[in-house]
Design an enzyme around this catalytic site. Structure first.
Site, PDB file in Angstrom:
ATOM      1  N   CYS A  47      11.449  -2.432  13.043  1.00 12.27           N
ATOM      2  CA  CYS A  47      11.484  -3.142  14.327  1.00 12.27           C
ATOM      3  C   CYS A  47      12.765  -2.922  14.754  1.00 12.27           C
ATOM      4  O   CYS A  47      13.864  -2.550  14.095  1.00 12.27           O
ATOM      5  CB  CYS A  47      11.550  -4.735  14.159  1.00 12.27           C
ATOM      6  SG  CYS A  47       9.729  -5.228  13.559  1.00 12.27           S
ATOM      7  N   ARG A  71      12.256   3.085  15.046  1.00 14.10           N
ATOM      8  CA  ARG A  71      12.100   2.117  14.312  1.00 14.10           C
ATOM      9  C   ARG A  71      11.156   1.290  14.185  1.00 14.10           C
ATOM     10  O   ARG A  71      10.850   0.536  13.186  1.00 14.10           O
ATOM     11  CB  ARG A  71      13.460   0.934  14.589  1.00 14.10           C
ATOM     12  CG  ARG A  71      14.781   1.523  14.432  1.00 14.10           C
ATOM     13  CD  ARG A  71      15.845   0.449  14.826  1.00 14.10           C
ATOM     14  NE  ARG A  71      15.752  -0.593  13.700  1.00 14.10           N
ATOM     15  CZ  ARG A  71      16.669  -0.391  12.658  1.00 14.10           C
ATOM     16  NH1 ARG A  71      17.545   0.338  12.561  1.00 14.10           N
ATOM     17  NH2 ARG A  71      16.547  -1.701  11.864  1.00 14.10           N
ATOM     18  N   TRP A 119       7.380  -3.049  14.227  1.00 12.99           N
ATOM     19  CA  TRP A 119       6.671  -2.436  13.411  1.00 12.99           C
ATOM     20  C   TRP A 119       6.141  -3.647  12.168  1.00 12.99           C
ATOM     21  O   TRP A 119       6.900  -4.355  11.750  1.00 12.99           O
ATOM     22  CB  TRP A 119       7.626  -1.633  12.070  1.00 12.99           C
ATOM     23  CG  TRP A 119       7.055  -0.926  11.055  1.00 12.99           C
ATOM     24  CD1 TRP A 119       6.604   0.557  11.281  1.00 12.99           C
ATOM     25  CD2 TRP A 119       6.660  -1.202   9.776  1.00 12.99           C
ATOM     26  NE1 TRP A 119       6.211   0.779  10.133  1.00 12.99           N
ATOM     27  CE2 TRP A 119       6.288  -0.061   9.034  1.00 12.99           C
ATOM     28  CE3 TRP A 119       7.022  -2.373   8.919  1.00 12.99           C
ATOM     29  CZ2 TRP A 119       5.673  -0.339   7.831  1.00 12.99           C
ATOM     30  CZ3 TRP A 119       6.792  -2.532   7.705  1.00 12.99           C
ATOM     31  CH2 TRP A 119       6.225  -1.301   6.944  1.00 12.99           C
ATOM     32  N   ASN A 160      14.272  -8.905  13.880  1.00 14.05           N
ATOM     33  CA  ASN A 160      14.031  -7.824  12.961  1.00 14.05           C
ATOM     34  C   ASN A 160      14.439  -8.309  11.578  1.00 14.05           C
ATOM     35  O   ASN A 160      15.420  -9.160  11.500  1.00 14.05           O
ATOM     36  CB  ASN A 160      15.100  -6.668  13.215  1.00 14.05           C
ATOM     37  CG  ASN A 160      14.794  -5.618  12.020  1.00 14.05           C
ATOM     38  OD1 ASN A 160      14.052  -5.496  11.703  1.00 14.05           O
ATOM     39  ND2 ASN A 160      15.979  -5.009  12.054  1.00 14.05           N
ATOM     40  N   GLY A 161      13.354  -8.301  10.661  1.00 13.92           N
ATOM     41  CA  GLY A 161      13.568  -8.868   9.454  1.00 13.92           C
ATOM     42  C   GLY A 161      12.333  -9.610   8.917  1.00 13.92           C
ATOM     43  O   GLY A 161      11.311  -9.745   9.598  1.00 13.92           O
ATOM     44  N   GLU A 188       9.318  16.751  -2.058  1.00 17.17           N
ATOM     45  CA  GLU A 188       9.723  16.874  -0.616  1.00 17.17           C
ATOM     46  C   GLU A 188       8.812  17.370   0.293  1.00 17.17           C
ATOM     47  O   GLU A 188       8.494  17.037   1.204  1.00 17.17           O
ATOM     48  CB  GLU A 188      11.169  17.180  -0.661  1.00 17.17           C
ATOM     49  CG  GLU A 188      11.774  17.046   1.055  1.00 17.17           C
ATOM     50  CD  GLU A 188      11.618  15.574   1.488  1.00 17.17           C
ATOM     51  OE1 GLU A 188      11.391  14.773   1.023  1.00 17.17           O
ATOM     52  OE2 GLU A 188      11.931  15.503   2.782  1.00 17.17           O
ATOM     53  N   LYS A 222       6.851  15.262   3.110  1.00 16.39           N
ATOM     54  CA  LYS A 222       6.840  15.533   4.685  1.00 16.39           C
ATOM     55  C   LYS A 222       5.478  16.005   4.853  1.00 16.39           C
ATOM     56  O   LYS A 222       5.046  15.616   6.123  1.00 16.39           O
ATOM     57  CB  LYS A 222       8.029  16.982   4.712  1.00 16.39           C
ATOM     58  CG  LYS A 222       8.589  16.889   5.844  1.00 16.39           C
ATOM     59  CD  LYS A 222       9.870  16.193   5.821  1.00 16.39           C
ATOM     60  CE  LYS A 222       9.715  14.657   5.172  1.00 16.39           C
ATOM     61  NZ  LYS A 222      11.193  13.940   5.041  1.00 16.39           N
ATOM     62  N   GLU A 281       2.965  13.107   5.366  1.00 15.19           N
ATOM     63  CA  GLU A 281       3.570  12.135   6.278  1.00 15.19           C
ATOM     64  C   GLU A 281       3.256  12.301   7.752  1.00 15.19           C
ATOM     65  O   GLU A 281       2.869  11.279   8.316  1.00 15.19           O
ATOM     66  CB  GLU A 281       5.102  11.953   5.954  1.00 15.19           C
ATOM     67  CG  GLU A 281       5.848  11.052   6.688  1.00 15.19           C
ATOM     68  CD  GLU A 281       7.341  11.082   6.607  1.00 15.19           C
ATOM     69  OE1 GLU A 281       7.952  12.272   5.859  1.00 15.19           O
ATOM     70  OE2 GLU A 281       8.290  10.258   7.096  1.00 15.19           O
ATOM     71  N   HIS A 291      -1.582  19.766 -16.948  1.00 16.53           N
ATOM     72  CA  HIS A 291      -1.845  18.766 -17.710  1.00 16.53           C
ATOM     73  C   HIS A 291      -2.795  17.597 -16.963  1.00 16.53           C
ATOM     74  O   HIS A 291      -2.641  16.604 -17.127  1.00 16.53           O
ATOM     75  CB  HIS A 291      -0.524  18.134 -18.058  1.00 16.53           C
ATOM     76  CG  HIS A 291       0.309  19.048 -19.117  1.00 16.53           C
ATOM     77  ND1 HIS A 291      -0.178  19.227 -20.186  1.00 16.53           N
ATOM     78  CD2 HIS A 291       1.311  19.526 -18.753  1.00 16.53           C
ATOM     79  CE1 HIS A 291       0.833  20.019 -20.813  1.00 16.53           C
ATOM     80  NE2 HIS A 291       1.567  20.457 -19.925  1.00 16.53           N
ATOM     81  N   LYS A 347      11.351   4.687  10.861  1.00 15.97           N
ATOM     82  CA  LYS A 347      12.473   5.169  10.375  1.00 15.97           C
ATOM     83  C   LYS A 347      13.277   4.451   9.303  1.00 15.97           C
ATOM     84  O   LYS A 347      13.755   5.068   8.215  1.00 15.97           O
ATOM     85  CB  LYS A 347      13.275   5.581  11.679  1.00 15.97           C
ATOM     86  CG  LYS A 347      14.585   6.475  11.174  1.00 15.97           C
ATOM     87  CD  LYS A 347      14.280   7.813  11.238  1.00 15.97           C
ATOM     88  CE  LYS A 347      15.269   8.904  10.593  1.00 15.97           C
ATOM     89  NZ  LYS A 347      14.859   9.978   9.936  1.00 15.97           N
TER      90      LYS A 347
HETATM   91  C1  F6R Z   1      10.408  10.574   4.786  1.00 15.28           C
HETATM   92  C2  F6R Z   1      11.661   9.472   4.931  1.00 15.28           C
HETATM   93  C3  F6R Z   1      11.526   8.259   4.128  1.00 15.28           C
HETATM   94  C4  F6R Z   1      12.906   7.757   3.870  1.00 15.28           C
HETATM   95  C5  F6R Z   1      12.796   6.508   2.898  1.00 15.28           C
HETATM   96  C6  F6R Z   1      14.403   6.211   2.808  1.00 15.28           C
HETATM   97  O1  F6R Z   1      10.435  11.456   5.677  1.00 15.28           O
HETATM   98  O2  F6R Z   1      12.273   9.641   6.009  1.00 15.28           O
HETATM   99  O3  F6R Z   1      11.071   8.668   2.859  1.00 15.28           O
HETATM  100  O4  F6R Z   1      13.791   8.877   3.169  1.00 15.28           O
HETATM  101  O5  F6R Z   1      12.407   5.719   3.711  1.00 15.28           O
HETATM  102  O6  F6R Z   1      15.149   5.987   3.906  1.00 15.28           O
HETATM  103  P1  F6R Z   1      16.832   6.002   3.695  1.00 15.28           P
HETATM  104  O7  F6R Z   1      17.147   7.377   3.246  1.00 15.28           O
HETATM  105  O8  F6R Z   1      17.164   5.721   5.253  1.00 15.28           O
HETATM  106  O9  F6R Z   1      17.275   4.860   2.693  1.00 15.28           O
END
Ligand code: F6R
Length: 603
Positions: A2, A27, A74, A100-101, A479, A483, A486, A502, A598
């Site tokens: 949000c 967001r 969101w 937001n919250g 990672e 990615k 996602e 395993h 985000k």
């Molecule tokens: C994946 C991604 C998320 C963030 C996670 C933590 O691409 O961006 O997995 O890494 O939500 O976010 P931060 O770093 O803002 O605490």
């Protein structure tokens, strides 16, 4: 998670609010709305879908005015529908609120208000707020009094902006969710995040929990919940508004991948001297960690992978280290006096990470935040901060911030090693820093020469994708898989190379792509296990600086030769491209993957 925006005193509030909403869309993007005070009426427009659905749907009937609030959502309570979109209004329509919250006591407030005859039209927790304000207005309180009474009743986390019919003013309050004020001449802005209004002003005030704000054209007042005046400093943000635009790229993600030479140069600027050799971490001189006997990283998602990387570096140097997913952190720290807790978070607002930081503080440990966002909640609440200096990242998938986190943690790890084990660390340091100083150029080379786009077109039709690596390449494999899943929505998993046999090997079928990461130091296990997978039909895509290592592989993505501690950063750029181009081939909404946002400000 949000985004809220508000403005007062700008010439065209609709335009300003919509610009802010577009800047904040990372967001949350399942519904959006705005409320505008047009001089006589409070006009609300909202709908499910993206901001473009809001502007497209109401293009000809958007109101004019000099004060407004907006929201991009969101969902947490209730699905993304027109009714659940913000702003939420009171029954009379005289009070409009964006939030937001999460209001954790909303169920009891809702029952209380429903019993009093207030009618609810959405499934959200937020809707209790405008009804509460109206309830106190009905009881004879003035606007400030009604807002204050409302805030006293709320439990949970919130950044709230509120408008009242007939008043060209915005009132706001913050508790546990980010809220920043922007100032420019007589105009004021309020937003969840600075990029929302960066094209209008770079002068900001970071609000604290418990702050309440009223902005009118030419006047700003900040008080605590009891109404006592509070003074907060004005900061100047040094992010360039250009950095928050797409700059001609099709997607933010591609722009941010290709921005890595520049963002990494910023990360290391003034911090390394390869000739001495020495590290200069502002605020962290030699000896500042001499009382530390254990390091405990807490982080989520991509930041957790960066933390695993940092932890591996420390472990290889014999420094006691632990890494917890922030959401799983128990708060137990056996030796608080000797433990340094390091929350790693790009946004500095992730609720799980913030929760872990607070638990560490309660346990009595020293806390050092590694973050990108100046003025973020984690930066303000930790004892100390080390910034990764990656610049704003808008694409939901973290790319350049991962690289800057890893490099910052590499430097922090070197300083910790020097202080904790007492060695001068010079032997390896000169080579590491020399290779680090040319890393931005090597990333540029990967960007210029990568074959990832062509390769992705051969593999975009598979059922599952695996990523393997050993040692420092293990977090990079995790990672790479995160990615990939996602943004492509395809099944992808990352494994420590030795773990394949395993269990996961059962998933390998003819044609399954396995991306195998080699760094010249941790290669034997990866070599053996990749060959075992290949013998069962997997197609191996090796990512390596040494074509000899990869002679057995079906495909190779070449990276420049560097220090083994940095090799994973070059491999990761190749994997970022693989994810990006596969997602593009599959027609995915790359910058706004479904169900994600985000900045995850709820637990
Ligand atoms: C994946 C991604 C998320 C963030 C996670 C933590 O691409 O961006 O997995 O890494 O939500 O976010 P931060 O770093 O803002 O605490």
């Amino acid at each position: 998670m949000c985004g809220i925006i508000a403005c007062v005193g700008s010439d065209d509030a609709v335009d300003t609010v919509l610009t802010g909403l577009k800047n904040l869309e990372y967001r949350g993007y399942d519904s959006a709305g705005l409320a505008i005070q047009n001089g006589t009426d409070l006009i609300v427009r909202k709908r499910a879908g993206k901001i473009s659905d809001l502007t497209g749907g109401f293009a000809r009937e958007l109101p004019q005015g000099i004060a407004g609030i907006g929201h991009t959502r969101w969902s947490t309570h209730g699905p993304p529908t027109d009714a659940n979109a913000h702003p939420h209004t009171s029954a009379s329509g005289d009070v409009a609120v964006v939030h937001n919250g999460i209001i954790s006591n909303y169920e009891s407030l809702r029952s209380e208000l429903a019993e009093m005859g207030y009618l609810f039209t959405s499934d959200t927790d937020t809707e209790v707020i405008p009804h509460l304000v109206e309830r106190y207005l009905d009881a004879g309180f003035d606007t400030d009094g009604a807002f204050r009474k409302t805030i006293e009743r709320l439990e949970g986390s919130y950044a709230i902006a509120l408008m009242i019919e007939g008043e060209e003013a915005v009132r706001a309050a913050r508790q546990g969710s980010p809220l920043v004020v922007g100032l420019h001449d007589d105009a004021y802005y309020l937003a969840s995040d600075v990029p929302a209004f960066l094209e209008f002003t770079d002068e900001v005030i970071y609000l604290e929990d418990g702050d309440m704000v009223t902005v009118e054209s030419g006047s700003l007042s900040i008080t605590d919940v009891a109404g006592n005046p509070i003074t907060r400093e004005i900061d100047t943000v040094d992010w360039d508004p250009e950095e928050t635009g797409k700059g001609g790229y099709e997607h933010y993600m591609l722009k941010e991948i290709e921005n890595q030479p520049e963002s990494l140069s910023n990360t290391i600027r003034g911090r390394i001297d390869p000739e001495e050799p020495a590290i200069h971490l502002e605020g962290f001189p030699r000896g500042c960690f001499s009382d530390v006997s254990e390091v405990h990283f807490v982080a989520c998602g991509t930041s957790y992978h960066a933390a695993l990387y940092g932890a591996r570096l420390l472990e290889e140097a014999n420094v006691r280290v632990r890494v917890s997913r922030a959401s799983e952190f128990t708060g137990r720290i056996p030796d608080p006096a000797g433990t340094l807790v390091v929350p790693v978070t790009q946004s500095g607002e992730t609720a799980d990470t913030l929760g872990a930081l607070r638990q560490a503080g309660v346990a009595g440990a020293r806390t050092l935040a590694v973050t990108n966002v100046v003025g973020s909640t984690v930066a303000r609440e930790a004892d100390e901060v080390l910034y990764i200096r990656a610049g704003p990242e808008i694409g939901v998938a973290a790319t350049k911030t991962f690289s800057s986190q890893v490099v910052t943690l590499t430097l922090l790890a070197e300083r910790l090693k020097q202080d904790v084990d007492g060695g001068d660390g010079r032997e390896n340091l000169g080579t590491l820093l020399r290779d680090l100083s040319v890393l931005p150029d090597q990333i540029e080379e990967v960007i210029r020469t990568s074959r990832a786009e062509a390769l992705s077109s051969n593999y975009s039709d598979r059922d599952a994708y695996f990523f393997i690596g050993h040692g420092l390449q293990h977090p990079v494999a995790l990672e790479g898989a995160l990615k990939f899943k996602e943004i492509t929505y395809e099944h992808a998993e990352g494994f420590a190379s030795g773990e394949l046999k395993h269990g996961p090997l059962a998933l390998i079928t003819p044609g399954t792509p396995v991306f195998a990461l080699f760094d010249g130091k941790h290669d034997d296990k990866t070599h053996t296990n990749a060959k075992e997978a290949q013998a069962r039909g997997a197609e191996i895509i090796a990512i390596t600086a040494s074509e000899g290592t990869a002679a057995f592989a079906d495909e190779v993505l070449v990276i420049p030769d560097t220090h083994p501690d940095l090799s994973g950063l070059l491999a990761n750029v190749q994997l970022q491209f693989v994810s990006y181009y596969t997602a593009r081939l599959l027609g995915r909404p790359i910058d706004k993957p479904r169900n994600l946002a985000k900045s995850v400000t709820v637990e």
